[in-house]
Design a protein around this motif. Sequence first.
Motif: not given
Length: 363
Positions: A2-10, A12-15, A283-286, A328-334
Amino acid sequence: MTVPEHTARLALPGVLTAEQAARTVAGIAALQREDGAIPWFRGHHLDPWDHVEAAMALDTAGEHTRAAAAYQWLADHQNPDGSWYAAYADGDATRPADHGKESNFCAYAAVGVLHHYLATGDEVFRSRMWPVVSRAIGFVLRLQQPGGEIGWRREPDGTAVPAALLTGSSSVYQALRCALRLADLRGEPQPDWELAAGRLGHAIRVHPERFLDKSRYSMDWYYPVLGGAVRGPEALARLAGRWDEFVVPGLGVRCVLPNPWVTGGESAELALALWAAGDTRRATEILRWIRHLRAGNGLYWTGYVYADQAVWPEEQTSWTAGSVLLAVAALTGDPATCQVFGGQDLPTGLSPDCCDPAGHRAH
């Protein structure tokens, strides 16, 4: 799982998938002691900078109680002069492993405290931690040199080391800006901090000769961008300038030249610097490249010697996993992570009357 909602926001496709992010968060949490301390891994030491980085990663996943416990550990064990020791055996505050006191280690508490406040809105926490941050910044600024740079350490006997590290000073610059934001929130202006931040930022941008030559290390390459002193076209130009020296396509970022060794922490931090400079694609590629460092328990191996095709050292550190989650948080807009690393709303300090715009010394 079970993944909490806040964690689910992390996710990132391919990462990271949501489930993988949850395992990484659980891996960091498993390393945290009951008193809130987060060592590199159990049996190794804690240093205050990496302790804060891991706490920030917990906040990105909504683990605010655990993060608050980490900051309380800092509050409980701050030295009277505002510092913390450079290392504590297994995070045990009664067993300092290095009685030296490093400026960037002590300053970074300000980044974590602001990040936690932005993530939670907890006014009681902010009020309780303000004296801790204020004392820490006081300790750090007593190490500032006439040129604006920050001496990197005070020895166990109290001797100040005036030599400055570009990486450490860049991290202190971010911390000073976060501390100034906390001061604004309290309505307590800190003009001395504003002057110190302005002088430090100027030294980082214009005066490389004021820092020890550590140009073999990738951190000296990207940290002026990551810490916020260099932004805009200058940031992209700086990152482009040594890209081919430090970046190993498909594997990650070298820690130090000429060693054939890529490391997860440096790779994730470069990704965060690229994000701050506006290059989200690379950034995502790395971050995708360093999936080869991911262990089954959700943590990350510290590094990989590609010449030998071997993981080295054989350790999985809380701060490596933490750096991945923050990128990841920066790239997903946290929002909290974007604010402390994006820096658009952070004070910049007062620029010194030192040089003209071309960097020539004023007379």
